[in-house]
Scaffold this motif. Structure first.
Motif, short mmCIF file in Angstrom:
data_model
loop_
_atom_site.label_atom_id
_atom_site.label_comp_id
_atom_site.label_asym_id
_atom_site.label_seq_id
_atom_site.Cartn_x
_atom_site.Cartn_y
_atom_site.Cartn_z
N MET A 62 0.82 -1.21 0.00
CA MET A 62 0.00 0.00 0.00
C MET A 62 0.86 1.27 0.00
O MET A 62 1.97 1.28 0.51
CB MET A 62 -0.93 0.00 1.23
N HIS A 63 0.31 2.31 -0.58
CA HIS A 63 0.96 3.63 -0.60
C HIS A 63 -0.17 4.64 -0.81
O HIS A 63 -1.03 4.44 -1.66
CB HIS A 63 1.96 3.70 -1.75
N ASP A 64 -0.16 5.71 -0.06
CA ASP A 64 -1.29 6.66 -0.15
C ASP A 64 -1.20 7.59 -1.36
O ASP A 64 -2.18 8.24 -1.70
CB ASP A 64 -1.39 7.50 1.13
N MET A 65 -0.02 7.64 -2.02
CA MET A 65 0.21 8.50 -3.18
C MET A 65 0.13 9.98 -2.80
O MET A 65 -0.63 10.31 -1.92
CB MET A 65 -0.77 8.17 -4.33
N PRO A 66 0.85 10.90 -3.45
CA PRO A 66 1.70 10.66 -4.63
C PRO A 66 2.96 9.86 -4.28
O PRO A 66 3.47 9.94 -3.15
CB PRO A 66 2.05 12.07 -5.10
N ILE A 67 3.45 9.13 -5.29
CA ILE A 67 4.60 8.24 -5.11
C ILE A 67 5.86 8.93 -5.66
O ILE A 67 5.79 9.57 -6.71
CB ILE A 67 4.38 6.94 -5.91
N HIS A 68 6.95 8.76 -4.98
CA HIS A 68 8.24 9.14 -5.54
C HIS A 68 8.95 7.85 -5.90
O HIS A 68 9.63 7.24 -5.06
CB HIS A 68 9.03 10.00 -4.55
N ARG A 69 8.77 7.43 -7.15
CA ARG A 69 9.29 6.14 -7.63
C ARG A 69 10.81 6.07 -7.44
O ARG A 69 11.51 7.02 -7.75
CB ARG A 69 8.99 5.98 -9.12
N GLY A 70 11.25 4.91 -6.95
CA GLY A 70 12.69 4.72 -6.79
C GLY A 70 13.23 5.28 -5.49
O GLY A 70 14.40 5.12 -5.17
N TYR A 71 12.37 5.96 -4.71
CA TYR A 71 12.79 6.44 -3.39
C TYR A 71 12.18 5.49 -2.35
O TYR A 71 12.75 4.47 -2.03
CB TYR A 71 12.35 7.89 -3.18
N GLU A 72 10.97 5.81 -1.86
CA GLU A 72 10.40 4.98 -0.79
C GLU A 72 9.95 3.60 -1.28
O GLU A 72 9.79 2.69 -0.49
CB GLU A 72 9.24 5.71 -0.09
N ILE A 73 9.79 3.45 -2.60
CA ILE A 73 9.32 2.17 -3.15
C ILE A 73 9.86 2.02 -4.58
O ILE A 73 9.95 3.01 -5.31
CB ILE A 73 7.76 2.13 -3.11
N SER A 74 10.18 0.76 -4.94
CA SER A 74 10.73 0.53 -6.29
C SER A 74 9.58 0.42 -7.30
O SER A 74 8.46 0.02 -6.95
CB SER A 74 11.56 -0.75 -6.31
N ALA A 75 9.88 0.71 -8.56
CA ALA A 75 8.87 0.62 -9.63
C ALA A 75 8.35 -0.81 -9.74
O ALA A 75 7.15 -1.03 -9.96
CB ALA A 75 9.49 1.08 -10.94
N LYS A 76 9.23 -1.78 -9.55
CA LYS A 76 8.85 -3.20 -9.69
C LYS A 76 7.76 -3.58 -8.66
O LYS A 76 6.82 -4.31 -8.99
CB LYS A 76 10.09 -4.06 -9.50
#
Ligand code: CP
Length: 311
Positions: free
Chosen positions: A266-280
């Motif tokens: 889960m993530h509430d968004m907005p996402i900072h891809r590659g920081y707190e969570i990987s794109a994969k």
């Protein structure tokens, strides 16, 4: 307009019982499954939506919720209104004589409290520096949809201890969800020692820095941005941002961390891809992030119906 003398607000969950939180979650699921039944529930009602900060989900979900319930959402950008110039209590006194409910995303919780005290109609916290209760309702709704119940589930929050984390701790412990937080850093403006202490007393909240151990038996693993949205692109924050990224990098949600975990992500968004969570992981089979964000709409409807006495 509403004739409420002392309106019920949603500023945080302190004054909300477990029964009330569960009721809104159940109503939100009901509305999602049968939206047609609620098409005129808020006919002729108006919601003022006051934004002092940027938003995608909070603005869209509440505005669309009002439309789909037969009412109307009025968007007010703080900077183009006289909230900029005048005392918040005077502007709120006026506003609450023209609308049936106010949803506000303000920079300071103290201002939101002043707004609620001055308002004749319910005030909803659309996220301030301390709490994000609307997000937590949507999160709990998503968890209940996925597992059929809340009591006994385990959620692990990994990231900076911030407004989202506070509301998750409060919402989870009030609905019987075990919540472990892995937060090497606390956002100072979000500190609420009383909330954390109360949560710990339930026996459902614990903290650890052993992130690998924490995720092993988790039903849900949750993260949020390491840097508040208003600072992410701010050049004045550059040095602090780099320090934070260095400190937080070992706590990124990625495939390596989740090797031995079946948790839903889960993530509430907005996402900072590659920081707190990987794109994969965002795009992986266990990610429920986009469903979670969709549920902001259905849960906004549940919240509005509860506060406007339509449940
Ligand atoms: N999660 C959330 O509140 O999204 P917005 O900031 O886009 O409203």
């Amino acid at each position: 307009m509403s004739s409420l003398k002392s309106a019920k607000h949603l500023l945080m969950f302190r004054d909300w019982s477990s029964h009330e939180i569960n009721g809104v979650i159940e109503k939100a699921i009901e509305i999602k499954n049968d939206p047609e039944q609620y098409r005129l529930s808020l006919k002729d009602k108006s919601l003022a939506m006051v934004f002092q900060k940027t938003s995608t989900r909070t603005r869209v979900s509440f505005e669309v919720a009002m439309t789909q319930l037969g009412g109307h959402g009025v968007y007010l950008d703080w900077r183009t209104t006289n909230f900029m110039l005048a005392d918040i209590r005077d502007e709120t006194q006026y506003l609450s004589r023209n609308v049936d409910c106010i949803m506000a995303r303000l920079l300071r919780n103290a201002d939101l409290t002043a707004m609620a005290e001055a308002s004749k109609v319910p005030v909803i916290n659309g996220c301030d520096e301390k709490y994000h209760p609307c997000q937590a309702i949507s999160d709990l709704m998503t968890m209940k949809e996925k597992k059929g119940l809340l009591k006994g589930l385990k959620l692990v929050y990994i990231g900076v201890h911030n407004n989202v984390c506070n509301s998750l701790i409060e919402g989870c412990t009030k609905t019987g969800v075990r919540i472990t937080t892995v937060t090497p850093l606390i956002n100072e403006p979000a500190i609420d020692k009383e909330l954390v202490e109360k949560a710990k007393q339930t026996g459902l909240h614990e903290t650890t820095l052993d992130v690998k151990e924490a995720v092993k038996d988790a039903d849900f693993v949750y993260t949020d941005t390491w840097i508040d949205m208003e600072f992410f692109l701010d050049s004045k924050f550059k040095e602090k941002k780099e320090q934070r990224i260095k400190l937080m990098k070992p706590y990124q949600i990625n495939s390596e961390l989740l090797k031995e975990s079946n948790a839903l992500i889960m993530h509430d968004m907005p996402i900072h891809r590659g920081y707190e969570i990987s794109a994969k992981v965002i795009e992986g089979p266990n990610s429920i992030i986009y469903e979670q964000s969709e549920n902001r709409l259905h849960s906004a409807k549940g919240i509005l119906l509860k506060l406007l006495g339509k449940t």
